[in-house]
Write a protein that holds these residues in place. Structure first.
Motif, mmCIF file in Angstrom:
data_model
loop_
_atom_site.group_PDB
_atom_site.id
_atom_site.type_symbol
_atom_site.label_atom_id
_atom_site.label_comp_id
_atom_site.label_asym_id
_atom_site.label_seq_id
_atom_site.Cartn_x
_atom_site.Cartn_y
_atom_site.Cartn_z
ATOM 1 N N ALA A 22 8.307 -9.273 9.176
ATOM 2 C CA ALA A 22 8.420 -7.809 9.020
ATOM 3 C C ALA A 22 9.094 -7.143 9.997
ATOM 4 O O ALA A 22 8.762 -7.901 11.217
ATOM 5 C CB ALA A 22 7.075 -7.420 8.759
ATOM 6 N N TYR A 24 9.822 -3.850 12.041
ATOM 7 C CA TYR A 24 9.237 -2.302 11.906
ATOM 8 C C TYR A 24 9.265 -1.793 13.165
ATOM 9 O O TYR A 24 9.604 -2.330 14.274
ATOM 10 C CB TYR A 24 7.724 -2.567 11.496
ATOM 11 C CG TYR A 24 6.730 -3.313 12.381
ATOM 12 C CD1 TYR A 24 6.636 -4.517 12.507
ATOM 13 C CD2 TYR A 24 6.091 -2.468 13.481
ATOM 14 C CE1 TYR A 24 6.025 -5.147 13.423
ATOM 15 C CE2 TYR A 24 5.263 -2.814 14.348
ATOM 16 C CZ TYR A 24 5.104 -4.334 14.441
ATOM 17 O OH TYR A 24 4.472 -5.013 15.522
ATOM 18 N N THR A 53 7.435 1.861 15.305
ATOM 19 C CA THR A 53 6.083 2.448 15.442
ATOM 20 C C THR A 53 6.413 4.089 16.244
ATOM 21 O O THR A 53 7.099 4.077 16.987
ATOM 22 C CB THR A 53 4.870 2.058 15.790
ATOM 23 O OG1 THR A 53 5.310 1.707 17.365
ATOM 24 C CG2 THR A 53 4.265 0.712 15.023
ATOM 25 N N ARG A 104 6.930 2.459 10.555
ATOM 26 C CA ARG A 104 8.104 2.556 9.871
ATOM 27 C C ARG A 104 8.655 1.137 9.554
ATOM 28 O O ARG A 104 9.253 0.429 10.455
ATOM 29 C CB ARG A 104 9.062 3.392 10.486
ATOM 30 C CG ARG A 104 10.432 3.508 9.838
ATOM 31 C CD ARG A 104 11.399 4.378 10.547
ATOM 32 N NE ARG A 104 12.695 4.353 9.713
ATOM 33 C CZ ARG A 104 13.414 5.230 9.360
ATOM 34 N NH1 ARG A 104 13.104 6.576 9.463
ATOM 35 N NH2 ARG A 104 14.516 4.950 8.613
ATOM 36 N N LEU A 105 8.640 0.737 8.195
ATOM 37 C CA LEU A 105 8.775 -0.837 7.776
ATOM 38 C C LEU A 105 10.632 -0.716 7.548
ATOM 39 O O LEU A 105 10.908 -0.120 6.731
ATOM 40 C CB LEU A 105 8.149 -1.227 6.706
ATOM 41 C CG LEU A 105 8.491 -2.612 6.046
ATOM 42 C CD1 LEU A 105 8.275 -3.525 7.160
ATOM 43 C CD2 LEU A 105 7.805 -2.863 4.991
ATOM 44 N N GLU A 106 11.185 -1.644 8.116
ATOM 45 C CA GLU A 106 12.622 -1.842 8.169
ATOM 46 C C GLU A 106 12.895 -2.793 7.049
ATOM 47 O O GLU A 106 13.769 -2.623 6.403
ATOM 48 C CB GLU A 106 13.494 -1.977 9.365
ATOM 49 C CG GLU A 106 13.094 -1.210 10.560
ATOM 50 C CD GLU A 106 13.801 0.190 10.273
ATOM 51 O OE1 GLU A 106 14.628 0.451 9.379
ATOM 52 O OE2 GLU A 106 13.212 1.147 11.091
ATOM 53 N N LEU A 125 10.697 -6.426 5.020
ATOM 54 C CA LEU A 125 9.839 -7.497 4.780
ATOM 55 C C LEU A 125 10.186 -8.286 3.909
ATOM 56 O O LEU A 125 10.477 -7.989 2.667
ATOM 57 C CB LEU A 125 8.632 -6.656 4.489
ATOM 58 C CG LEU A 125 7.019 -7.627 4.320
ATOM 59 C CD1 LEU A 125 5.980 -6.695 4.370
ATOM 60 C CD2 LEU A 125 7.225 -8.123 3.020
ATOM 61 N N TRP A 147 1.720 -7.334 4.888
ATOM 62 C CA TRP A 147 1.344 -5.865 4.788
ATOM 63 C C TRP A 147 -0.094 -5.441 5.587
ATOM 64 O O TRP A 147 -0.566 -4.582 6.070
ATOM 65 C CB TRP A 147 0.880 -5.638 3.292
ATOM 66 C CG TRP A 147 2.283 -5.259 2.610
ATOM 67 C CD1 TRP A 147 3.004 -6.165 1.528
ATOM 68 C CD2 TRP A 147 3.167 -4.210 2.541
ATOM 69 N NE1 TRP A 147 4.185 -5.556 1.082
ATOM 70 C CE2 TRP A 147 4.449 -4.325 1.748
ATOM 71 C CE3 TRP A 147 3.179 -2.856 3.457
ATOM 72 C CZ2 TRP A 147 5.326 -3.459 1.586
ATOM 73 C CZ3 TRP A 147 4.224 -2.098 3.405
ATOM 74 C CH2 TRP A 147 5.180 -2.406 2.486
ATOM 75 N N LEU A 201 0.496 -4.905 8.986
ATOM 76 C CA LEU A 201 1.199 -3.633 9.319
ATOM 77 C C LEU A 201 0.182 -2.513 9.161
ATOM 78 O O LEU A 201 0.165 -1.351 9.950
ATOM 79 C CB LEU A 201 2.329 -3.294 8.319
ATOM 80 C CG LEU A 201 3.513 -4.078 8.298
ATOM 81 C CD1 LEU A 201 4.453 -4.117 7.098
ATOM 82 C CD2 LEU A 201 4.448 -4.071 9.927
ATOM 83 N N ILE A 244 1.885 3.791 6.688
ATOM 84 C CA ILE A 244 3.242 3.017 6.756
ATOM 85 C C ILE A 244 4.228 3.664 5.983
ATOM 86 O O ILE A 244 4.108 4.048 4.692
ATOM 87 C CB ILE A 244 2.987 1.539 6.265
ATOM 88 C CG1 ILE A 244 1.689 0.883 6.779
ATOM 89 C CG2 ILE A 244 4.065 0.735 6.290
ATOM 90 C CD1 ILE A 244 1.313 -0.350 6.178
ATOM 91 N N ALA A 272 7.924 3.087 4.220
ATOM 92 C CA ALA A 272 8.861 1.802 3.972
ATOM 93 C C ALA A 272 9.880 2.428 3.041
ATOM 94 O O ALA A 272 9.448 2.892 1.852
ATOM 95 C CB ALA A 272 8.146 0.742 3.266
ATOM 96 N N ARG A 274 12.162 -0.593 -0.483
ATOM 97 C CA ARG A 274 11.632 -1.765 -1.080
ATOM 98 C C ARG A 274 11.884 -1.715 -2.358
ATOM 99 O O ARG A 274 12.468 -0.982 -3.270
ATOM 100 C CB ARG A 274 9.999 -1.317 -1.269
ATOM 101 C CG ARG A 274 9.229 -1.224 0.103
ATOM 102 C CD ARG A 274 9.271 -2.329 0.841
ATOM 103 N NE ARG A 274 8.988 -3.500 0.563
ATOM 104 C CZ ARG A 274 9.354 -4.814 0.748
ATOM 105 N NH1 ARG A 274 10.201 -5.142 1.787
ATOM 106 N NH2 ARG A 274 8.737 -5.801 0.236
#
Ligand SMILES: CC(=O)SCCNC(=O)CCNC(=O)[C@H](O)C(C)(C)COP(=O)(O)OP(=O)(O)OC[C@H]1O[C@@H](n2cnc3c(N)ncnc32)[C@H](O)[C@@H]1OP(=O)(O)O
Length: 398
Positions: free
Chosen positions: A218, A220, A222, A236-238, A240, A252, A255, A264, A266, A269
């Motif tokens: 992942a 990410y 923060t 903030r998920l960039e 995965l 997950w 995170l 979170i 995302a 996705r």
């Protein structure tokens, strides 16, 4: 078009491209970021519209490879499109698109793709919206209980310098399973994916990369709690990617467990993301948005049909209309052979681009009156042939 000339933009005009991009996208590039931000036009084929010596329009075509079902064809990835506000609506974009089409044909690239900043523009050039993306929000203020066992292997954080090497093979496997991704080289990883905090205009911290050895990762960033409003910290998920659902679950869960954060975000996705199914409490994951992602243009329809893998063998005949690239017009079997047989379905080339990756149902397009079904049941049969195990998804922004 008057006195305008369409010609290649030389390297010596890269700075002018940046100025034009800043003008049309209402942005600004700090002096110390200018050189860095030129990497994408530098690796593009650059089509310019010039009025005398003045650059009034531009279009970049990145020579890339795009994962489609069963193949990884060459692709013109279109970017940095802009026309000066004083020269708009005079056919400048249309002229640059025509040149791009001709260049892609000459280079033997069967497809072109783009992200649209204004989605209403590109259908007329034969592009069709090929996949969508979900913005998911996860409430991580409480533990994320999952319905499957997470992969128990340890996670480790790695630095940016190791990322392309460690993540590369995992990503390559991911795009072989799921269509829509671009093949990444070291520069693409560094510049397009692993963008350092100082190049972002937001208040998130440095990029973080967590890896489950050999099985997933992942990327990410923060942001801590907002002390004034009390809004929780955000992960903030960039990106995965995971080889198995158990690895996905482990990432997950990681995170969601980062201290001093309660949410979170995302933003990109796949539409068939597993997370909403994996959580014990489905309400802990909310779909906040559903937006159009990659637009696909079949430059060479018979080649595109020939190289794609089909979920079932079909003897369907599809008729294609394409006013801008007439070589695509005609009646085709799914093998890419031309035929004089009566068609089962008639498509505009942009609708064919929409269904090609498996992200849009032909039956829906028929219901909407956008594709004509001549043989009852043909749309259902074509959908069965187009079916892909994983919905297309693109996380490469260009
Ligand atoms: C892949 C990317 O880079 S996406 C980024 C695209 N760039 C931008 O949005 C930057 C701001 N906008 C611009 O620079 C320009 O207005 C452009 C590039 C969008 C259009 O350039 P123009 O030279 O004005 O386009 P052109 O005159 O060739 O018009 C082409 C057609 O698109 C239509 N069109 C142009 N802009 C829009 C729009 N925003 N919405 C809907 N239709 C549009 C025109 O009406 C015309 O239609 P027609 O062929 O039916 O007559």
């Amino acid at each position: 078009m008057g006195d305008l000339e369409i010609r290649e933009i030389p390297e010596s005009d890269l700075e002018r491209m940046l100025d034009l991009a800043n003008m049309v996208f209402h942005s600004r590039t700090e002096d110390d970021q200018r050189e860095r931000s030129l990497w994408m036009p530098r690796r593009s084929e650059r089509i310019g519209a010039y009025e005398g010596d003045t650059l009034v329009g531009q279009l970049g075509a990145l020579p890339m490879k795009l994962a489609v079902p069963g193949a990884v064809p060459d692709c013109s990835a279109i970017t940095w499109v802009g026309v000066l506000p004083t020269h708009r609506r005079r056919g400048v974009l249309t002229a640059m698109m025509e040149r791009m089409h001709a260049d892609a044909v000459e280079a033997g690239r069967p497809v072109a793709a783009l992200w649209a900043s204004q989605a209403g523009i590109y259908g007329r050039y034969g592009f069709g919206l090929a996949n969508r993306s979900l913005h998911l929000e996860v409430d991580s203020s409480r533990p994320l209980a999952l319905r499957i066992e997470a992969d128990p292997r340890p996670l480790r954080l790695i630095g940016r310098d190791q990322a392309a090497e460690v993540l590369g093979p995992i990503h390559a496997r991911a795009i072989a399973r799921r269509p829509g991704g671009l093949v990444r080289d070291a520069e693409w990883w560094e510049r397009a994916i692993l963008i350092p905090a100082e190049e972002r205009q937001d208040d998130y911290g440095e990029l973080r990369i967590v890896v489950l050895e050999g099985g997933g990762y992942a990327i990410y960033r923060t942001r801590g709690e907002n002390e004034e409003t009390g809004a929780p910290g955000i992960v903030r998920l960039e990106e995965l990617e995971a080889d198995t659902p158990a690895v996905e679950a482990a990432l997950w869960r990681f995170l969601a467990s980062i201290d001093l954060t309660g949410r979170i975000q995302a933003f990109s996705r796949p539409v068939d993301d597993l997370l909403p199914l994996l959580t014990v409490d489905p309400d802990q994951v909310v779909v906040k948005g559903d937006w159009g992602a990659l637009w696909l243009r079949l430059i060479d329809v018979p080649a595109a049909l020939r190289m794609r893998s089909w979920a079932v063998e079909e003897s369907l005949v599809i008729e294609v209309k394409d006013a801008r690239l007439p070589a695509n017009e005609g009646r085709w079997r799914l093998t890419g052979e031309t035929t004089g047989d009566e068609p089962d379905l008639t498509f505009g080339v942009s609708e064919l681009g929409s269904v090609y990756l498996g992200g849009t149902q032909v039956q829906r397009l028929v219901r909407a009156g956008l594709v004509t079904e001549h043989t009852p049941g043909a749309a259902r049969r074509f959908d069965a042939a187009l079916d892909v195990p994983l919905a297309p998804h693109t996380n490469d922004d260009f």
